[in-house]
Design an enzyme around this catalytic site. Structure first.
Site, PDB file in Angstrom:
ATOM      1  N   LYS A  49       0.867  -1.179   0.000  1.00  0.00           N
ATOM      2  CA  LYS A  49       0.000   0.000   0.000  1.00  0.00           C
ATOM      3  C   LYS A  49       0.906   1.233   0.000  1.00  0.00           C
ATOM      4  CE  LYS A  49      -4.204   1.847   1.242  1.00  0.00           C
ATOM      5  NZ  LYS A  49      -4.111   2.796   0.118  1.00  0.00           N
ATOM      6  N   ASN A  73     -11.564   5.719  -7.243  1.00  0.00           N
ATOM      7  CA  ASN A  73     -11.266   5.677  -5.814  1.00  0.00           C
ATOM      8  C   ASN A  73     -10.568   6.945  -5.376  1.00  0.00           C
ATOM      9  OD1 ASN A  73      -8.292   5.352  -4.740  1.00  0.00           O
ATOM     10  ND2 ASN A  73      -8.333   4.305  -6.718  1.00  0.00           N
ATOM     11  N   ILE A  75      -9.003   6.985  -1.786  1.00  0.00           N
ATOM     12  CA  ILE A  75      -8.787   6.442  -0.446  1.00  0.00           C
ATOM     13  C   ILE A  75      -7.990   7.457   0.383  1.00  0.00           C
ATOM     14  CG2 ILE A  75      -7.832   4.497   0.879  1.00  0.00           C
ATOM     15  CD1 ILE A  75     -10.130   3.731  -1.092  1.00  0.00           C
ATOM     16  N   GLY A  76      -7.068   8.140  -0.259  1.00  0.00           N
ATOM     17  CA  GLY A  76      -6.303   9.167   0.438  1.00  0.00           C
ATOM     18  C   GLY A  76      -5.189   8.624   1.310  1.00  0.00           C
ATOM     19  N   ASN A 103       5.790   0.794  -1.912  1.00  0.00           N
ATOM     20  CA  ASN A 103       5.375   1.982  -2.651  1.00  0.00           C
ATOM     21  C   ASN A 103       5.468   3.177  -1.704  1.00  0.00           C
ATOM     22  OD1 ASN A 103       3.138   4.035  -3.403  1.00  0.00           O
ATOM     23  ND2 ASN A 103       3.316   2.811  -5.259  1.00  0.00           N
ATOM     24  N   CYS A 134       0.009   9.920  -7.668  1.00  0.00           N
ATOM     25  CA  CYS A 134      -1.285   9.718  -7.017  1.00  0.00           C
ATOM     26  C   CYS A 134      -2.169  10.943  -7.172  1.00  0.00           C
ATOM     27  CB  CYS A 134      -1.130   9.410  -5.531  1.00  0.00           C
ATOM     28  SG  CYS A 134      -2.741   9.129  -4.773  1.00  0.00           S
ATOM     29  N   GLY A 247      -2.898  -1.261 -15.270  1.00  0.00           N
ATOM     30  CA  GLY A 247      -4.093  -0.600 -15.815  1.00  0.00           C
ATOM     31  C   GLY A 247      -5.084  -1.590 -16.375  1.00  0.00           C
TER      32      GLY A 247
END
Lengths: 309, 257
Positions: A49, A73, A75-76, A103, A134, A247
């Site tokens: 994550k 999404n 999610i932040g 990541n 992001c 993707g």
């Protein structure tokens, strides 16, 4: 049959995957949940994550919305922070032979360097994926990935602070992905991940407001596959480092499309939400295809669909 | 946590616009407990893309073992597709998932409160508790009669209290009134319904000073159901963040509000 790939052929520490199927960041947590049910050793690599310097609670809900053949999404970056990751998760990864890639996402250039330094030499961490793409954070993230010069600054900052192999995850939100891909590769990145979600919006007509609490989010799933495929094709045409595709990959056939476009490995993301076993199924489908077609190594079909000039 | 195809054996519009789907027995689902759920994948191919979280509504003995069911209202494309399934069709499921209700072992008086379609998982809980010989009172609330689960389908031992907002059946008003009345009687309470209902029940329980444990089964928008997408976050008042799918869907209401 040898499906193994090396994601850092130009680095002194190799990043060897037993097959080209990885989990995509943000779509399998830190791999620990899936490992309770499935054999992680059958995957090429795990990607964590998105991890930040300090823990984050993430954005308010609703955080996801379904769209035609896709989802948006925001999610932040809900995550436990790099210190907890090192203390609680890395020791679990250390027991596995499958490479675990962290990541990392910084708000500032300095934070990317601090994250890289914290993770350097941690047992269980095989590599980094530097997220400069992001769409769901107010600062950093995407803007680093849209400007080749800023992207290069991030790459240099990471390189200065780690001996780990690292991938740089690019954004599709550019007119042409080639300049940033080329710049990042020249600056020394070991591999590219192409690409992240596409900034998008959905409106809830009944409630007369955006479907997501954060208004905008990132589009993923089969809906984005043709766009990602083009970006992989373009990026692979200007760099000689591995390109990892991400993707809308839902099947072994999707993975093959990306490999034939020039990808060295693929990341399975949204598909895992539909079926937690999807990455494993894609490994099986790829293997079966190679057996049926008599393909001994994926190198034999890599880039096969590219125009020969 | 496996993906499998479940064959529909029976389907019905049970009441109002609420449907029931019965599935042929699956060994995986034999492990399920009341309050657990499964993700149901609707449509063919990738559209609609995501699963719908469906709590297990009830079990029954079928020809080949324990059949299980979902109870749902048609609220969008996914549930519309589910409502059109017929015997012999199959639906891909992932489950059973989540942490279900946890009835205490040696207590007798159980109060169950269902708001609207929130009755779905409570029926199985009521079936089990009644079969164990416990005293069960089930409060059913809805906008009007069409939203009320037919009481005659419940075990005779279960006492039913109905509230409707329009007064078309039972008491006029919301479930909070009978909940407040019955709370001193019960040893443990269980609830499922919309978020504002949980908050109202929590207030009643807190203000009663009785310290009765109330377990709420939360509903949240989920993309995965298995703890990896982080869509279904809840933010407990005391801080932190929890996921409905894996930390719940059952929460002690005192841990949330």
């Amino acid at each position: 049959m040898d499906l193994s790939v090396n994601l850092a052929p130009h680095h002194k520490v190799e990043l060897r995957l037993r097959n080209p199927v990885m989990t995509g960041s943000g779509t399998s947590s830190n791999g620990v949940e899936l490992a309770k049910h499935y054999d992680v050793e059958q995957l090429g690599a795990l990607v964590s994550k998105g991890t930040t310097l300090r823990p984050r609670r993430g954005n308010p809900t609703p955080r996801t919305v379904e769209t035609p053949a896709g989802m948006i999404n925001s999610i932040g970056f809900q995550n436990i922070g790099v210190n907890a990751l090192i203390q609680q998760v890395a020791p679990i990864w250390e027991q596995w032979t499958v490479p675990a890639i962290v990541n990392i996402m910084g708000d500032t250039l300095e934070e990317y360097g601090l994250l890289a330094a914290r993770l350097d030499g941690i047992p269980g961490v095989a590599g980094l994926e530097v997220n400069i793409s992001c769409p769901n954070v107010e600062v950093g993230g995407l803007e680093f990935g849209q400007d080749p010069e800023l992207a290069v600054d991030v790459v240099r900052e990471v390189a200065r602070n780690t001996s780990l192999p690292y991938l740089v995850k690019l954004t599709p939100s550019v007119a042409d992905i080639r300049p940033v891909a080329e710049a990042v590769a020249l600056a020394g990145a070991h591999a590219l991940t192409v690409s992240n979600t596409i900034p998008a919006l959905a409106i809830d007509v009944k409630r007369r407001r955006p479907a997501l609490a954060n208004v905008f989010g990132g589009l993923s799933g089969p809906a984005v596959k043709p766009i990602a495929l083009r970006n992989v094709y373009l990026a692979a045409s200007v760099v000689d480092i591995p390109v990892v595709a991400s993707g809308g990959i839902m099947s072994g056939e999707d993975a093959l499309e990306f490999i034939m476009a020039g990808a060295t490995a693929v990341q399975v993301g949204t598909a895992t939400f539909l079926d937690p076993e999807a990455p494993w199924r894609i490994v099986r489908e790829l293997t079966a295809w190679c057996e049926t077609e008599g393909v001994a190594r994926l190198d034999d079909v890599r880039g096969a669909a590219r125009r020969r000039d | 946590m496996r993906s499998f195809d479940a064959e529909v054996v029976d389907t019905d519009r049970l009441y109002g616009s609420t449907h029931i789907l019965w599935f042929r027995p699956r060994p995986l689902m034999d492990r399920a407990r009341p309050g657990q759920f499964a993700m149901a994948y609707c449509g063919e191919g990738a559209d609609p893309l995501l699963g719908r979280a469906m709590s297990v509504h009830r079990l029954r003995e079928g020809r080949d073992g324990r059949e299980f069911s979902f109870l749902f209202d048609v609220t969008g494309r996914g549930t519309e597709w589910l409502s059109r399934r017929r015997a012999g069709d199959s639906v891909r499921l992932v489950g059973p998932l989540g942490r279900g209700f946890e009835p205490r072992a040696r207590v007798q008086r159980m109060l169950l409160v269902g708001g609207g379609i929130g009755v779905a998982p409570l029926v199985w809980l009521a079936d089990e508790l009644a079969a164990e010989g416990r005293e069960v009172t089930l409060v059913l609330g809805g906008r009007g009669e069409p939203q009320i689960f037919p009481p005659h389908l419940l075990p005779p031992a279960v006492e039913v209290v109905v509230t409707t907002e329009d007064g078309s059946l039972g008491e006029r008003g919301r479930v909070t009134a009978p909940f407040e009345r019955l709370l001193p009687w019960c040893d443990q309470a269980f609830a499922c319904g919309p978020d504002p209902m949980f908050e109202a029940l929590y207030r009643v329980a807190r203000d009663s000073g009785l310290r009765k444990p109330v377990q709420g089964l939360l509903e949240a928008r989920m993309a995965c159901g298995v703890g990896i997408c982080y869509s279904c976050a809840v933010f407990p008042r005391r801080g932190g963040v929890k996921l409905v799918c894996t930390d719940g869907p059952m929460f002690d209401l005192r841990d949330l509000y």
